[in-house]
Design an enzyme around this catalytic site. Structure first.
Site, short mmCIF file in Angstrom:
data_model
loop_
_atom_site.label_atom_id
_atom_site.label_comp_id
_atom_site.label_asym_id
_atom_site.label_seq_id
_atom_site.Cartn_x
_atom_site.Cartn_y
_atom_site.Cartn_z
CG ASP A 182 -4.19 0.32 -3.71
OD1 ASP A 182 -4.35 0.41 -2.48
OD2 ASP A 182 -5.01 0.77 -4.52
CB VAL A 183 1.25 -2.98 -5.97
CG1 VAL A 183 2.24 -4.14 -6.07
CG2 VAL A 183 0.16 -3.12 -7.04
#
Length: 399
Positions: A182-183
């Protein structure tokens, strides 16, 4: 920033930073999209966070909390203004479409195609806003086979192969302790948005930027995916060991483990000199990195024998002093404290007065246009009234 740009901001006032004047309509939630838009906001973009009536999912992802607010939500939503819009309500949908029409950038992470029924898909938005940079983040892309698949980070950690590399060789696969992809997808989205904005500066044309978690994962696995794609080698779990370097792992000292990473021959020579076994640098079994890697089972006990004679902090001081990278395995609080010790000032205050909250510093340093920490993470619909008034007024000027 021009007067027209100032008029287009939801706040009606100029903001500092290299992205000042950029209006971002943030239709994203949870982590990848909000992380990307927070980075843009830190650098001066005016970010309007559009939430459904119940708010971003991460508002309820707790514990931990700070004064009743999820710290997960707080970690990726500073410097934004919140407006709650029910896209099933005609008036709210009209306001959302007007925001999209005025935006320089729109970021969304709905299921691919999910915004089309509200007239908020790229084709519809770009018809009235041809200069828009429209960024979509999904789990597995917008193709017919990938679009229907749910895109949670943990699923991507599993499907990408990442978890097959994480854990003890004879143990179970493990996920990373953070939503890694996600990051990473948020970072890739930020790069894509800024690249498209630069293209628009040169051509006047907007475009659709697409990022998906699986592609970010496969790119971010770098040497591991390269091992398979380029070398037809399928990597496997090695615990904390590195497939191509040794030493590059935790090694036990008298009172605990110390990460020791001798990444080249010069570093290895300095390491064994500090340890008091300089002859190992010229031992044909260990003189080159490929030799050390092939003979790690012979070399490791020789290093550990010396390291066990002293504490990890004593070795840390001396090994670092010799120019060889190493470090203790810290807890998060110790990691923050170490960043403070070396002068990185990792914690900043966001906002002012009673509303101010501590947050983690934006990692980018600029010599002329530093990040700013203007607004604490907003309450749900905190700025709804002012944003609705602004959207109801005629837009002045042209871009």
């Amino acid at each position: 920033m021009s007067a027209d740009e100032t008029e287009r901001t939801a706040a009606g006032t100029a903001t500092p930073g290299p992205l000042a004047g950029l209006l971002v309509a943030d239709f994203s939630r949870i982590l990848a999209g909000p992380y990307a838009t927070m980075l843009l906001a830190d650098l001066g973009a005016e970010v309007v966070k559009v939430e459904g009536p119940s708010g971003d999912d991460t508002r309820t992802w707790q514990p931990p909390v700070r004064e009743g607010v999820s710290t997960y939500y707080m970690g990726v939503n500073r410097n934004k203004r919140s407006v709650a819009l029910d896209l099933k309500d005609p008036a709210d949908a009209d306001a959302a479409r007007e925001l999209a029409r005025r935006a320089d950038v729109l970021v969304e992470n709905f299921k691919p195609g999910g915004l089309a029924r509200f007239g908020l898909d790229y084709e519809t938005v770009s018809a009235t806003n041809p200069g828009v940079v429209y960024a979509s983040i999904s789990g597995f892309g917008s193709g017919p086979k990938g679009a229907p698949l749910p895109g949670y980070d943990l699923i991507v950690q599993a499907i990408s192969g990442f978890m097959s590399l994480t854990g003890d060789p004879d143990g179970s696969p493990y996920r990373a302790g953070v939503a890694l992809f996600d990051v990473m997808a948020g970072l890739h989205a930020t790069i894509g948005v800024l690249s498209a904005v630069n293209h628009r500066h040169a051509t006047g044309q907007g475009q659709h930027v697409e990022v998906n978690l699986l592609s970010s994962a496969l790119s971010g696995l770098v040497n591991q995916t390269s091992a398979y794609v380029t070398g037809e080698v399928v990597p496997f779990r090695m615990g904390n060991s590195h497939p191509s370097l040794f030493p590059y792992e935790p090694l036990p000292c008298a009172d605990g483990d110390l990460i020791v990473t001798a990444g080249n021959n010069g570093q290895f020579r300095r390491l064994v000199e500090v340890l008091g076994v300089p002859e190992l640098a010229d031992d044909p079994r260990f003189s080159r990195n490929e030799d050390r890697t092939a003979n790690r089972d012979e070399l490791r006990p020789l290093l550990v024998e010396r390291l066990r004679t002293r504490s990890k902090q004593e070795w840390f001081r001396d090994i670092i002093g010799a120019g060889v990278p190493c470090g203790p395995i810290n807890t998060i609080d110790q990691g923050v404290a170490f960043a403070e010790e070396v002068g990185l000032d990792p914690v900043v205050t966001v906002g002012e007065g009673a509303a101010a909250v501590p947050s983690v510093r934006n990692p980018i340093t600029f010599s002329a246009t530093p990040p700013a920490y203007r607004l604490p993470p907003p309450d749900l619909d905190e700025h709804g009234a002012e944003i609705r008034r602004w959207l109801a007024e005629p837009e002045e000027g042209t871009r």
